[in-house]
Design a protein around this motif. Structure first.
Motif, PDB file in Angstrom:
ATOM      1  N   ALA A  54       0.814  -1.224   0.000  1.00 51.16           N
ATOM      2  CA  ALA A  54       0.000   0.000   0.000  1.00 51.16           C
ATOM      3  C   ALA A  54       0.845   1.270   0.000  1.00 51.16           C
ATOM      4  O   ALA A  54       0.485   2.253  -0.653  1.00 51.16           O
ATOM      5  N   HIS A  55       1.977   1.253   0.694  1.00 52.68           N
ATOM      6  CA  HIS A  55       2.801   2.467   0.789  1.00 52.68           C
ATOM      7  C   HIS A  55       3.304   2.931  -0.584  1.00 52.68           C
ATOM      8  O   HIS A  55       3.486   4.129  -0.802  1.00 52.68           O
ATOM      9  N   LEU A  56       3.497   2.011  -1.524  1.00 54.34           N
ATOM     10  CA  LEU A  56       3.947   2.380  -2.864  1.00 54.34           C
ATOM     11  C   LEU A  56       2.882   3.188  -3.591  1.00 54.34           C
ATOM     12  O   LEU A  56       3.173   4.169  -4.267  1.00 54.34           O
ATOM     13  N   ARG A  80      -6.021  -0.082  -5.577  1.00 56.87           N
ATOM     14  CA  ARG A  80      -5.677   1.326  -5.796  1.00 56.87           C
ATOM     15  C   ARG A  80      -5.410   1.574  -7.268  1.00 56.87           C
ATOM     16  O   ARG A  80      -4.940   0.697  -7.986  1.00 56.87           O
ATOM     17  N   ARG A  81      -5.690   2.785  -7.648  1.00 55.60           N
ATOM     18  CA  ARG A  81      -5.522   3.195  -9.043  1.00 55.60           C
ATOM     19  C   ARG A  81      -4.081   2.971  -9.493  1.00 55.60           C
ATOM     20  O   ARG A  81      -3.143   3.229  -8.749  1.00 55.60           O
ATOM     21  N   ALA A  82      -3.918   2.500 -10.721  1.00 53.47           N
ATOM     22  CA  ALA A  82      -2.583   2.344 -11.301  1.00 53.47           C
ATOM     23  C   ALA A  82      -2.097   3.708 -11.783  1.00 53.47           C
ATOM     24  O   ALA A  82      -2.894   4.536 -12.223  1.00 53.47           O
ATOM     25  N   ASP A  89       4.472   2.671 -20.698  1.00 55.26           N
ATOM     26  CA  ASP A  89       5.739   1.976 -20.468  1.00 55.26           C
ATOM     27  C   ASP A  89       5.450   0.544 -20.013  1.00 55.26           C
ATOM     28  O   ASP A  89       5.060   0.320 -18.863  1.00 55.26           O
ATOM     29  N   PRO A  90       5.651  -0.430 -20.893  1.00 52.56           N
ATOM     30  CA  PRO A  90       5.354  -1.825 -20.554  1.00 52.56           C
ATOM     31  C   PRO A  90       6.109  -2.319 -19.311  1.00 52.56           C
ATOM     32  O   PRO A  90       5.567  -3.116 -18.551  1.00 52.56           O
ATOM     33  N   ASP A  91       7.328  -1.836 -19.101  1.00 53.71           N
ATOM     34  CA  ASP A  91       8.080  -2.245 -17.909  1.00 53.71           C
ATOM     35  C   ASP A  91       7.411  -1.736 -16.637  1.00 53.71           C
ATOM     36  O   ASP A  91       7.354  -2.443 -15.626  1.00 53.71           O
ATOM     37  N   ILE A  95       5.875  -3.904 -13.420  1.00 52.14           N
ATOM     38  CA  ILE A  95       6.245  -3.635 -12.024  1.00 52.14           C
ATOM     39  C   ILE A  95       4.997  -3.509 -11.161  1.00 52.14           C
ATOM     40  O   ILE A  95       4.876  -4.162 -10.122  1.00 52.14           O
ATOM     41  N   TRP A  96       4.055  -2.669 -11.595  1.00 60.22           N
ATOM     42  CA  TRP A  96       2.859  -2.417 -10.795  1.00 60.22           C
ATOM     43  C   TRP A  96       1.926  -3.626 -10.771  1.00 60.22           C
ATOM     44  O   TRP A  96       1.336  -3.940  -9.735  1.00 60.22           O
ATOM     45  N   ALA A  97       1.819  -4.312 -11.907  1.00 61.43           N
ATOM     46  CA  ALA A  97       0.978  -5.518 -11.946  1.00 61.43           C
ATOM     47  C   ALA A  97       1.532  -6.570 -10.995  1.00 61.43           C
ATOM     48  O   ALA A  97       0.771  -7.250 -10.299  1.00 61.43           O
ATOM     49  N   ARG A  98       2.836  -6.701 -10.930  1.00 68.19           N
ATOM     50  CA  ARG A  98       3.443  -7.689 -10.024  1.00 68.19           C
ATOM     51  C   ARG A  98       3.190  -7.332  -8.558  1.00 68.19           C
ATOM     52  O   ARG A  98       3.067  -8.227  -7.726  1.00 68.19           O
TER      53      ARG A  98
END
Length: 133
Positions: A54-56, A80-82, A89-91, A95-98
């Motif tokens: 969550a902190h990210l 939470r919203r991406a 940026d696919p990378d 990162i966020w999906a993981r």
């Protein structure tokens, strides 16, 4: 629902492997290994969060997914919203999906409550017999 957005997310998620997308709640859920790690509602992508991640999302002021229940009460869920940059940026998407997948998998690891033991009905308790000697 913007089908172009759904196709873009499908394309961005392809390198993860094993991602399924299912229509639900007026949106589309993103699943991996049977666990929902993301949801698209009203053309907004949200990823699952937990105490570890969550902190990210908070550091970037990414708002939580919520809705108003029939009772009028505001319900906030653990998504939470991406960040908008994940679409460029696919990378970044990976990162966020993981993070979302990690939160979904950790929620699956939580111990479940053990079912309560059945209680004896009143008056049904038997008196213990003394052992044979």
């Amino acid at each position: 629902m913007d089908q172009g957005l759904i196709e873009l997310i499908r394309e961005l998620a392809e390198p993860i492997g094993g991602v399924a997308m299912k229509r639900m709640f007026g949106g589309v859920g993103l699943f991996r290994d049977g666990r929902m790690f993301g949801i698209v509602v009203a053309d907004v992508l949200y990823f699952k969060v937990d105490a570890e991640s969550a902190h990210l999302f908070e550091a970037e002021a990414l708002e939580p997914f919520g809705y108003t229940a029939k009772t009028g009460e505001r319900v906030v869920m653990s998504y939470r919203r991406a960040p908008e940059r994940v679409f460029d940026d696919p990378d970044e998407f990976l990162i966020w999906a993981r993070h979302g997948i990690g939160a979904a998998m950790r929620s699956a690891e939580k111990p479940t409550r053990k079912p309560a033991k059945p209680r004896a009905k009143a008056g049904s308790v038997r008196k213990a017999e003394p052992p044979d000697l």
